[in-house]
Design a protein around this motif. Structure first.
Motif, PDB file in Angstrom:
ATOM      1  N   LEU A  11      -2.755  -1.279   4.028  1.00  0.00           N
ATOM      2  CA  LEU A  11      -3.773  -2.298   3.793  1.00  0.00           C
ATOM      3  C   LEU A  11      -3.933  -2.500   2.293  1.00  0.00           C
ATOM      4  O   LEU A  11      -4.085  -1.521   1.546  1.00  0.00           O
ATOM      5  CB  LEU A  11      -5.095  -1.842   4.416  1.00  0.00           C
ATOM      6  CG  LEU A  11      -6.323  -2.713   4.138  1.00  0.00           C
ATOM      7  CD1 LEU A  11      -6.147  -4.098   4.749  1.00  0.00           C
ATOM      8  CD2 LEU A  11      -7.572  -2.037   4.685  1.00  0.00           C
ATOM      9  N   VAL A  12      -3.913  -3.752   1.860  1.00  0.00           N
ATOM     10  CA  VAL A  12      -4.035  -4.058   0.434  1.00  0.00           C
ATOM     11  C   VAL A  12      -4.843  -5.344   0.285  1.00  0.00           C
ATOM     12  O   VAL A  12      -4.829  -6.200   1.173  1.00  0.00           O
ATOM     13  CB  VAL A  12      -2.633  -4.198  -0.210  1.00  0.00           C
ATOM     14  CG1 VAL A  12      -1.861  -5.357   0.381  1.00  0.00           C
ATOM     15  CG2 VAL A  12      -2.724  -4.298  -1.721  1.00  0.00           C
ATOM     16  N   GLN A  13      -5.537  -5.466  -0.825  1.00  0.00           N
ATOM     17  CA  GLN A  13      -6.291  -6.689  -1.092  1.00  0.00           C
ATOM     18  C   GLN A  13      -5.365  -7.793  -1.590  1.00  0.00           C
ATOM     19  O   GLN A  13      -4.296  -7.511  -2.173  1.00  0.00           O
ATOM     20  CB  GLN A  13      -7.389  -6.423  -2.123  1.00  0.00           C
ATOM     21  CG  GLN A  13      -8.536  -5.589  -1.598  1.00  0.00           C
ATOM     22  CD  GLN A  13      -9.687  -5.498  -2.586  1.00  0.00           C
ATOM     23  OE1 GLN A  13      -9.478  -5.586  -3.788  1.00  0.00           O
ATOM     24  NE2 GLN A  13     -10.901  -5.324  -2.089  1.00  0.00           N
ATOM     25  N   ALA A  14      -5.785  -9.022  -1.384  1.00  0.00           N
ATOM     26  CA  ALA A  14      -5.021 -10.154  -1.879  1.00  0.00           C
ATOM     27  C   ALA A  14      -4.793 -10.012  -3.382  1.00  0.00           C
ATOM     28  O   ALA A  14      -5.698  -9.614  -4.127  1.00  0.00           O
ATOM     29  CB  ALA A  14      -5.753 -11.457  -1.576  1.00  0.00           C
ATOM     30  N   GLY A  15      -3.578 -10.312  -3.805  1.00  0.00           N
ATOM     31  CA  GLY A  15      -3.209 -10.151  -5.200  1.00  0.00           C
ATOM     32  C   GLY A  15      -2.590  -8.804  -5.522  1.00  0.00           C
ATOM     33  O   GLY A  15      -2.041  -8.616  -6.613  1.00  0.00           O
ATOM     34  N   GLY A  16      -2.673  -7.881  -4.581  1.00  0.00           N
ATOM     35  CA  GLY A  16      -2.123  -6.551  -4.796  1.00  0.00           C
ATOM     36  C   GLY A  16      -0.638  -6.467  -4.503  1.00  0.00           C
ATOM     37  O   GLY A  16       0.020  -7.478  -4.227  1.00  0.00           O
ATOM     38  N   SER A  17      -0.125  -5.229  -4.564  1.00  0.00           N
ATOM     39  CA  SER A  17       1.308  -4.990  -4.392  1.00  0.00           C
ATOM     40  C   SER A  17       1.558  -3.850  -3.424  1.00  0.00           C
ATOM     41  O   SER A  17       0.720  -2.956  -3.274  1.00  0.00           O
ATOM     42  CB  SER A  17       1.957  -4.644  -5.743  1.00  0.00           C
ATOM     43  OG  SER A  17       1.835  -5.694  -6.662  1.00  0.00           O
ATOM     44  N   LEU A  18       2.692  -3.903  -2.781  1.00  0.00           N
ATOM     45  CA  LEU A  18       3.182  -2.817  -1.944  1.00  0.00           C
ATOM     46  C   LEU A  18       4.690  -2.763  -2.095  1.00  0.00           C
ATOM     47  O   LEU A  18       5.335  -3.788  -2.355  1.00  0.00           O
ATOM     48  CB  LEU A  18       2.852  -3.043  -0.467  1.00  0.00           C
ATOM     49  CG  LEU A  18       1.449  -2.744   0.054  1.00  0.00           C
ATOM     50  CD1 LEU A  18       1.332  -3.166   1.510  1.00  0.00           C
ATOM     51  CD2 LEU A  18       1.111  -1.271  -0.104  1.00  0.00           C
ATOM     52  N   ARG A  19       5.262  -1.572  -1.892  1.00  0.00           N
ATOM     53  CA  ARG A  19       6.712  -1.440  -1.847  1.00  0.00           C
ATOM     54  C   ARG A  19       7.100  -0.812  -0.523  1.00  0.00           C
ATOM     55  O   ARG A  19       6.702   0.303  -0.220  1.00  0.00           O
ATOM     56  CB  ARG A  19       7.258  -0.592  -2.999  1.00  0.00           C
ATOM     57  CG  ARG A  19       8.788  -0.637  -3.053  1.00  0.00           C
ATOM     58  CD  ARG A  19       9.370   0.120  -4.216  1.00  0.00           C
ATOM     59  NE  ARG A  19       9.432   1.543  -3.984  1.00  0.00           N
ATOM     60  CZ  ARG A  19      10.269   2.377  -4.600  1.00  0.00           C
ATOM     61  NH1 ARG A  19      11.126   1.883  -5.488  1.00  0.00           N
ATOM     62  NH2 ARG A  19      10.246   3.673  -4.351  1.00  0.00           N
ATOM     63  N   LEU A  20       7.875  -1.548   0.228  1.00  0.00           N
ATOM     64  CA  LEU A  20       8.399  -1.052   1.490  1.00  0.00           C
ATOM     65  C   LEU A  20       9.757  -0.392   1.247  1.00  0.00           C
ATOM     66  O   LEU A  20      10.532  -0.841   0.400  1.00  0.00           O
ATOM     67  CB  LEU A  20       8.552  -2.171   2.502  1.00  0.00           C
ATOM     68  CG  LEU A  20       7.308  -3.015   2.791  1.00  0.00           C
ATOM     69  CD1 LEU A  20       7.612  -4.034   3.873  1.00  0.00           C
ATOM     70  CD2 LEU A  20       6.130  -2.145   3.172  1.00  0.00           C
ATOM     71  N   SER A  21      10.022   0.654   2.013  1.00  0.00           N
ATOM     72  CA  SER A  21      11.308   1.328   1.962  1.00  0.00           C
ATOM     73  C   SER A  21      11.922   1.346   3.354  1.00  0.00           C
ATOM     74  O   SER A  21      11.204   1.392   4.354  1.00  0.00           O
ATOM     75  CB  SER A  21      11.152   2.767   1.467  1.00  0.00           C
ATOM     76  OG  SER A  21      10.613   2.805   0.170  1.00  0.00           O
ATOM     77  N   CYS A  22      13.233   1.337   3.393  1.00  0.00           N
ATOM     78  CA  CYS A  22      13.959   1.430   4.654  1.00  0.00           C
ATOM     79  C   CYS A  22      15.095   2.416   4.449  1.00  0.00           C
ATOM     80  O   CYS A  22      16.044   2.135   3.705  1.00  0.00           O
ATOM     81  CB  CYS A  22      14.490   0.070   5.076  1.00  0.00           C
ATOM     82  SG  CYS A  22      15.566   0.108   6.524  1.00  0.00           S
ATOM     83  N   ALA A  23      14.983   3.564   5.093  1.00  0.00           N
ATOM     84  CA  ALA A  23      16.013   4.594   4.996  1.00  0.00           C
ATOM     85  C   ALA A  23      16.995   4.430   6.141  1.00  0.00           C
ATOM     86  O   ALA A  23      16.594   4.302   7.309  1.00  0.00           O
ATOM     87  CB  ALA A  23      15.368   5.970   5.040  1.00  0.00           C
ATOM     88  N   ALA A  24      18.272   4.429   5.813  1.00  0.00           N
ATOM     89  CA  ALA A  24      19.312   4.218   6.811  1.00  0.00           C
ATOM     90  C   ALA A  24      20.164   5.462   6.986  1.00  0.00           C
ATOM     91  O   ALA A  24      20.426   6.193   6.020  1.00  0.00           O
ATOM     92  CB  ALA A  24      20.191   3.042   6.387  1.00  0.00           C
ATOM     93  N   SER A  25      20.571   5.693   8.215  1.00  0.00           N
ATOM     94  CA  SER A  25      21.491   6.793   8.492  1.00  0.00           C
ATOM     95  C   SER A  25      22.924   6.290   8.317  1.00  0.00           C
ATOM     96  O   SER A  25      23.165   5.085   8.247  1.00  0.00           O
ATOM     97  CB  SER A  25      21.299   7.305   9.913  1.00  0.00           C
ATOM     98  OG  SER A  25      21.651   6.285  10.846  1.00  0.00           O
ATOM     99  N   GLY A  26      23.842   7.202   8.245  1.00  0.00           N
ATOM    100  CA  GLY A  26      25.241   6.784   8.200  1.00  0.00           C
ATOM    101  C   GLY A  26      25.834   6.838   6.809  1.00  0.00           C
ATOM    102  O   GLY A  26      25.134   6.621   5.815  1.00  0.00           O
TER     103      GLY A  26
END
Length: 124
Positions: A11-26
């Motif tokens: 949850l973040v306020q408008a104007g804020g930032s987030l960083r999503l990560s996606c870890a992959a196998s293989g």
């Protein structure tokens, strides 16, 4: 077969930032074009961003261009989505996707491998 696990939502306020990560196998992560998609309540899943495997070229939906950045770290088998200047309309479940082959696509049907999704909620 590729397994994908997303993290970093919240949850973040408008104007804020987030960083999503996606870890992959293989061991062949570097050979996969990768994409981020999102699905808001009551709406269809839509393309957000993609990064190609060899050229590293990136593609973005018009709605996120200039605010989101997709990147990949092949040494860590991870793809990221940096999201800045977030808006309430960015609220959705965000999914990481992968495909084999050399071509980079922005359409859902071209990606056979999907993560479970991570929720992003932007409050006004």
């Amino acid at each position: 077969q590729v397994q994908l696990v997303e993290s970093g939502g919240g949850l973040v306020q408008a104007g804020g930032s987030l960083r999503l990560s996606c870890a992959a196998s293989g061991r062949t992560f570097s050979s996969y074009p990768m994409g981020w998609f999102r699905q808001a309540p009551g709406k269809e899943r839509e393309f957000v961003a993609a990064v190609c495997r060899s050229s590293g070229n990136t593609y973005y939906a018009d709605s996120v261009k200039g605010r989101f950045t997709i990147s990949r770290d092949n040494a860590k088998n991870t793809v990221y989505l940096q999201m800045n200047s977030l808006k309430p309309e960015d609220t959705a479940v965000y999914y990481c996707a992968a495909r084999s082959g050399s071509s980079c696509y922005t359409t859902l049907s071209e990606y056979p491998y999907w993560g479970q999704g991570t929720q992003v909620t932007v409050s006004s």
